[in-house]
Design a protein around this motif. Sequence first.
Motif, PDB file in Angstrom:
ATOM      1  N   THR A  33       2.165  -4.316   3.245  1.00  0.00           N
ATOM      2  CA  THR A  33       2.186  -5.393   4.014  1.00  0.00           C
ATOM      3  C   THR A  33       2.153  -5.069   5.603  1.00  0.00           C
ATOM      4  O   THR A  33       2.386  -6.042   6.340  1.00  0.00           O
ATOM      5  N   GLU A  60      -7.570  -8.024   4.775  1.00  0.00           N
ATOM      6  CA  GLU A  60      -6.331  -7.640   4.535  1.00  0.00           C
ATOM      7  C   GLU A  60      -5.255  -7.827   5.706  1.00  0.00           C
ATOM      8  O   GLU A  60      -4.264  -8.281   5.344  1.00  0.00           O
ATOM      9  N   ASN A  63      -3.828 -11.138   6.300  1.00  0.00           N
ATOM     10  CA  ASN A  63      -2.968 -11.692   5.367  1.00  0.00           C
ATOM     11  C   ASN A  63      -1.408 -11.496   5.774  1.00  0.00           C
ATOM     12  O   ASN A  63      -0.485 -12.075   5.451  1.00  0.00           O
ATOM     13  N   TYR A  64      -1.239 -10.659   6.797  1.00  0.00           N
ATOM     14  CA  TYR A  64       0.107 -10.191   7.302  1.00  0.00           C
ATOM     15  C   TYR A  64       0.274 -10.532   8.942  1.00  0.00           C
ATOM     16  O   TYR A  64       1.196  -9.767   9.503  1.00  0.00           O
TER      17      TYR A  64
END
Length: 167
Positions: A33, A60, A63-64
């Motif tokens: 993460t 990706e 997403n964090y």
Amino acid sequence: VVRHYAAAQEAASNGQFEEARQSAMKAVALDPTFGVGFQLLAVASRNLGRVQDADGYIKEALNYLDGMTERERYSTRGMFFRLAGDYQPCVKEYGELTARYAADVAAHNQRALCLSKLRDTRGAVDAQRRVVELLPNRAIFRDNLALYLNYDGDFRSAEQEAQTVGD
């Protein structure tokens, strides 16, 4: 995680993008993460010509965003827009970043690149001059400035910058 990320940052700042990619991969393997780790993977992959990998890693990273600092969020979104070829929001994100963190060399450099893609050559020159003011001895930044000066039609200044790079 932090040790691998720091090693990745160091390698990237020295133009060692494969080493940066390997270290960032270790960081995100330990913490899946770790959004800024994915952002760094995107940058290193892009610099290695791995465009599809870069696109996947930056998506990706998005997403964090909640686990990032304000500065990291601006940088990640800016890089997403840059890699997507959406240069107006790229300029906006990096502009917000440089307004809040005036000494962020990477943000000024990325903003200049996005401005050049929009054919705002004067804006690109101004942004890149700020980079050179902050880090006057980095040849790549002076080379970028010479390029943007050429785009802007200021060939004399471009030549002077290019000669500085060669010195």
